[in-house]
Each structure stands twice: as C-alpha cells, then as structure tokens.
Design an enzyme around this catalytic site. Structure first.
Site, mmCIF file in Angstrom:
data_model
loop_
_atom_site.group_PDB
_atom_site.id
_atom_site.type_symbol
_atom_site.label_atom_id
_atom_site.label_comp_id
_atom_site.label_asym_id
_atom_site.label_seq_id
_atom_site.Cartn_x
_atom_site.Cartn_y
_atom_site.Cartn_z
ATOM 1 N N TYR A 224 -1.734 -0.541 9.572
ATOM 2 C CA TYR A 224 -2.839 -1.411 9.945
ATOM 3 C C TYR A 224 -2.933 -1.488 11.465
ATOM 4 C CZ TYR A 224 -3.244 -3.169 5.166
ATOM 5 O OH TYR A 224 -3.445 -3.287 3.822
ATOM 6 N N GLN B 157 -1.389 3.098 -5.425
ATOM 7 C CA GLN B 157 -2.752 3.484 -5.031
ATOM 8 C C GLN B 157 -3.776 3.266 -6.148
ATOM 9 O OE1 GLN B 157 -2.846 7.436 -3.367
ATOM 10 N NE2 GLN B 157 -2.250 6.696 -1.358
ATOM 11 N N ARG C 243 0.847 -1.203 0.000
ATOM 12 C CA ARG C 243 0.000 0.000 0.000
ATOM 13 C C ARG C 243 0.879 1.249 0.000
ATOM 14 N NH1 ARG C 243 -5.569 -1.467 3.076
ATOM 15 N NH2 ARG C 243 -6.681 -1.271 1.119
ATOM 16 N N ASP D 268 -5.019 -0.327 -6.250
ATOM 17 C CA ASP D 268 -5.411 -0.916 -4.976
ATOM 18 C C ASP D 268 -6.859 -1.414 -5.001
ATOM 19 O OD1 ASP D 268 -5.890 -1.568 -2.368
ATOM 20 O OD2 ASP D 268 -5.037 0.257 -1.525
ATOM 21 N N SER E 65 -8.880 -1.196 -1.701
ATOM 22 C CA SER E 65 -9.493 0.106 -1.413
ATOM 23 C C SER E 65 -10.713 0.357 -2.287
ATOM 24 C CB SER E 65 -8.483 1.245 -1.638
ATOM 25 O OG SER E 65 -7.537 1.257 -0.603
HETATM 26 P P1 NAD Z 1 -8.845 -3.192 7.148
HETATM 27 O O1 NAD Z 1 -9.945 -3.570 6.219
HETATM 28 O O2 NAD Z 1 -7.758 -4.150 7.404
HETATM 29 O O3 NAD Z 1 -9.525 -2.820 8.571
HETATM 30 C C1 NAD Z 1 -10.596 -1.915 8.687
HETATM 31 C C2 NAD Z 1 -10.432 -1.069 9.932
HETATM 32 O O4 NAD Z 1 -10.660 -1.838 11.112
HETATM 33 C C3 NAD Z 1 -9.036 -0.461 10.096
HETATM 34 O O5 NAD Z 1 -9.154 0.961 10.078
HETATM 35 C C4 NAD Z 1 -8.580 -0.990 11.465
HETATM 36 O O6 NAD Z 1 -7.799 -0.047 12.177
HETATM 37 C C5 NAD Z 1 -9.902 -1.245 12.142
HETATM 38 N N1 NAD Z 1 -9.854 -2.120 13.340
HETATM 39 C C6 NAD Z 1 -9.108 -3.239 13.569
HETATM 40 N N2 NAD Z 1 -9.352 -3.733 14.798
HETATM 41 C C7 NAD Z 1 -10.288 -2.927 15.369
HETATM 42 C C8 NAD Z 1 -10.953 -2.925 16.631
HETATM 43 N N3 NAD Z 1 -10.703 -3.846 17.572
HETATM 44 N N4 NAD Z 1 -11.835 -1.939 16.862
HETATM 45 C C9 NAD Z 1 -12.104 -0.984 15.940
HETATM 46 N N5 NAD Z 1 -11.511 -0.936 14.744
HETATM 47 C C10 NAD Z 1 -10.605 -1.888 14.451
HETATM 48 O O7 NAD Z 1 -8.179 -1.804 6.750
HETATM 49 P P2 NAD Z 1 -8.276 -0.915 5.431
HETATM 50 O O8 NAD Z 1 -9.578 -0.229 5.414
HETATM 51 O O9 NAD Z 1 -7.946 -1.750 4.249
HETATM 52 O O10 NAD Z 1 -7.102 0.155 5.634
HETATM 53 C C11 NAD Z 1 -6.457 0.367 6.872
HETATM 54 C C12 NAD Z 1 -5.503 1.529 6.794
HETATM 55 O O11 NAD Z 1 -4.682 1.508 5.636
HETATM 56 C C13 NAD Z 1 -6.203 2.858 6.752
HETATM 57 O O12 NAD Z 1 -5.451 3.773 7.484
HETATM 58 C C14 NAD Z 1 -6.149 3.249 5.336
HETATM 59 O O13 NAD Z 1 -6.273 4.647 5.132
HETATM 60 C C15 NAD Z 1 -4.778 2.752 4.979
HETATM 61 N N6 NAD Z 1 -4.658 2.604 3.530
HETATM 62 C C16 NAD Z 1 -3.555 3.133 2.897
HETATM 63 C C17 NAD Z 1 -3.423 3.048 1.524
HETATM 64 C C18 NAD Z 1 -2.245 3.609 0.806
HETATM 65 O O14 NAD Z 1 -2.147 3.443 -0.363
HETATM 66 N N7 NAD Z 1 -1.345 4.257 1.465
HETATM 67 C C19 NAD Z 1 -4.419 2.417 0.798
HETATM 68 C C20 NAD Z 1 -5.504 1.871 1.475
HETATM 69 C C21 NAD Z 1 -5.598 1.973 2.845
#
Ligand code: NAD
Length: 379
Positions: free
Chosen positions: A228, A129, A124, A132, A135
């Site tokens: 994460y 991006q 990521r 992805d 996302s």
């Molecule tokens: P994911 O689907 O793995 O998880 C969804 C959410 O669940 C996450 O925000 C995680 O913190 C949360 N979570 C885990 N345990 C939890 C708990 N016990 N209680 C409450 N919430 C909990 O994650 P995702 O949506 O794929 O993405 C996670 C992170 O990665 C985000 O910060 C996102 O912005 C980032 N991201 C970055 C890029 C990039 O290109 N840089 C791309 C996509 C996502």
C-alpha cells in the site's frame, strides 16, 4: 449436521447488491449446505426469487425466521442494530463491516455473542485473492467511474475520422492506479481516450503502461508496507501538486481513486486546480467515501464549480449490481470454503491466517486489536 446459510435482503439505503447469487447457491447446496434466501433479496440486482428456488434454496419472507437456526448469515453491508437483535449467540456473520465507521454495530455484535468475519480485513495474500471483496468491488467501481466521466463529458472519447471532420480523442487523467484506477484506465482506453495516470507507488507504472496509458513520475517512491501507499512528506506533497496541476488542467476527465488505508483520502485536486480546468471538463472522485481526492467534492452529490462537473458517487458497485453481486458472491463462497468441511458442516480452523485476520467479534470479545482499542477508547 449440514449448516444452514441465510441470505438476507440488504436494507441499507441505495444498496442493490445481494451477498449470494443463484449460481453460488447451487454450489453451496451441492456441497451439502442448506440455503435460505429472503424473498426479493436478489430482485434489485437482477436475480428473481425463482432462480434461487431453482438453484435449491428455500425462500423465507420473514427476516426473523430467515436467520433462526442459521449457522452462517452472508451479507454485503454491515447488519443494522435491529438485524443484530435477531441473531442467536454463536451465529457466524460474513460481511463487510467498515468497523472503524460502525463501532456501535461492532459493540452490538460483541454483546450478542455473534461471530463476525469482516471481509475487508482479509490479508492480501495469494491464497485469499479469490475472496478479496475489496478488489472485486473496486473493479466494478473503476469501470463505472469511467462511464460516469464519459457521460458527463461533452466530448467523444475516441478519435473519429468522419465526413464532418476529424475529432481528436479526449484526455483522461486517472489519479491512483490501484485496482479501481487500473480498471478505470482500461475502460477509458477501450473507449479510445488518451489516458495518463499517476500513483505514488512506482510499481504501478508498469501496470499503467501495459494498459497503453502514460505514467506520470515524480522523483519519489512512496510504497509502504503490504504494497500500500504511505503518506507523503510535506516537500514530496509540494512536488506532487506542481506536477498534478499541469496534468489536471490538460484533462477532459479526471478520475481520482487515491486512498491510504485507515486514513483520510489524500487531497490531490485543489480548488485552484479545478479553476484552471477547461469548462465542460469533469471530475469523478471515487475517494468521496473517504473524504475525497478533490477539495470541492461533495460526497454523494454532483456539483458544478468553475464550469467543471464534479461527481462524488458513493457505493458505485451498487450501480452495477448484477456483476458486482456475482463477484461478491464468489468471493464469499471461497471464504465459506474455510468455514465448512466436505459435507457442508461447520468446521472453522480459527488458527488459519485468513480467518484469524478477518475475525472481528467472537464469544463476546473483539479479537481485531485496532477495533478493540477504538471501542475501549470510546471513539
Ligand atoms: P487503495 O484503494 O488503498 O488505493 C488506491 C491507490 O491510491 C493505490 O494504488 C495507492 O498507491 C494510491 N495512492 C495513495 N496515495 C496517493 C497519492 N497521494 N497520489 C496518487 N496515488 C495515491 O489500494 P488498492 O487498489 O486496494 O490496492 C493497492 C495495492 O495492493 C495495489 O498494488 C494492488 O495491486 C495491491 N493488491 C494486491 C492484492 C493481492 O492479493 N496480492 C489484492 C489487491 C490489491
């Protein structure tokens, strides 16, 4: 020689998406590639065959002929054993694989000497991006989750001032504010609900607030590697449960999206918390696929417990297949940019960080170490 890109009709039950859409086909053809689409591949997502031929693709009705001579096969779902059997050694497959759950297929791809890129393994990083798929598809899932919740809820979401009196806005609680959660929050806000959200990553707070929702905070920060979440300790989990019990009891709709990569989804909504909710309230559990964030969730089903409706939908992106496919197809197109040169010929640089991270099988081996270990362990 220009590469031939094949786009099969997805065969997984309930899958309505397609890996390439006419707009993207046109760009690939312009870039020098030859595109072959299985007849009917886009019909369920709203893209009839005529649009593909209009974009410069050739149609093929026989699935075996479709992949014969293809350099690249683009897919949404992992190929079945039968589909893998039709692939010649050296064929490149670009797909989502969920390798840990599909080890038999990974083994078959390895034996067939197919080169498989698993899009969920993309790093990521900023450069990736546009590719992805996690996302883009989570965006679709988050949007659909709010609509499902609104549909199950016996209340209006917005505040209304009418001749029949004032209606108070509904309260939506979103647990997990990653990509899907943020989209669920934004959608609920657009519908006029009061939205409260929670995530173990404190960094999510700013994004939640910028969408006009309230962020619930604990005295902990569980941001792990790569942005994460990490798993919480036992005492952190107890604090979390206490705070969430109150918030859940107060909500009309609870949307849960919490996940920890490679682990079972965290259990956030216990049965006793459901029992304290108002009759008519609804839970939409987006983590159903990874075990569920609610103890009572039944993956793939909608149930009722203590007067609360609990939906555990699977493959939500497939419920909005037109745009889910369009976004997925653009992600794939960006990824193919790493495999093809300016004339549409195959020229992959396997040293590229993105290709190296997403390479699952090649030349009879499994370069992705965790999957290779799982296969060796017979798990
Ligand atoms: P994911 O689907 O793995 O998880 C969804 C959410 O669940 C996450 O925000 C995680 O913190 C949360 N979570 C885990 N345990 C939890 C708990 N016990 N209680 C409450 N919430 C909990 O994650 P995702 O949506 O794929 O993405 C996670 C992170 O990665 C985000 O910060 C996102 O912005 C980032 N991201 C970055 C890029 C990039 O290109 N840089 C791309 C996509 C996502």
């Amino acid at each position: 020689m220009a590469v031939r890109v094949a786009v099969p009709k997805e065969v997984a039950p309930g899958e309505a998406r397609v890996a390439s859409v006419p707009e993207v086909v046109q760009k690939l053809v312009k870039g020098g590639a030859e595109v072959v689409v299985e007849a009917g591949a886009g019909v369920r997502s709203g893209y009839p065959d005529a649009l593909y031929t209009g974009a410069g693709a050739r149609l093929e009705t026989d699935p075996a002929a479709l992949v014969r001579g293809a350099g690249i096969v683009v897919r949404v779902q992992p190929p079945t054993i039968e589909e893998i059997g039709r692939l010649a050694p050296g064929t490149i497959v670009v797909t989502t694989m969920n390798a840990s759950r599909n080890l038999d297929r990974v083994a078959a791809l390895r034996e067939a000497k197919v080169t498989t890129f698993a899009l969920e393994l993309l790093p990521r990083i900023t450069r990736a991006q546009g590719m992805d798929v996690l996302s883009s598809q989570a965006t679709v899932a988050g949007y659909r989750a709010t609509l499902i919740g609104a549909d199950l809820c016996p209340k209006f979401l917005p505040m209304l001032t009418t001749a029949a009196g004032t209606i108070r806005p509904a309260k939506v609680l979103v647990l997990g504010a990653g990509v899907a959660g943020l989209m669920a929050i934004a959608t609920a806000r657009r519908l006029g609900a009061i939205v409260v959200a929670y995530d173990v990553r404190r960094a999510a707070g700013e994004q939640v607030r910028s969408l006009g929702a309230k962020f619930l905070e604990l005295e902990i920060n569980a941001e792990g590697s790569g942005g994460y979440a990490r798993e919480l300790t036992a005492s952190e989990k107890a604090q979390e449960q206490e705070m969430l019990a109150t918030a859940v009891a107060d909500a009309d709709i609870v949307i849960t999206t919490a996940n920890i990569p490679g682990r079972r989804a965290p259990l956030l909504v216990r049965a006793e918390m459901v029992a304290r909710m108002r009759p008519g309230a609804a839970i939409v559990d987006l983590a159903a696929e990874t075990g569920g964030n609610c103890e009572l969730t039944q993956p793939g089903a909608q149930i009722e417990a203590h007067g609360v409706k609990i939906a555990g939908p699977l493959n939500l992106p497939s419920q909005l297949p037109f745009h889910a496919s369009a976004m997925y197809a653009r992600n794939v197109q960006a990824f193919l940019g790493l495999l093809l040169d300016a004339h549409g010929e195959l020229a992959p640089n396997y040293q590229d960080e993105i290709l190296a991270a997403s390479l699952l099988t090649k030349d009879g081996t499994v370069p992705h170490a965790p999957t290779a270990q799982a296969l060796a362990g017979g798990k």
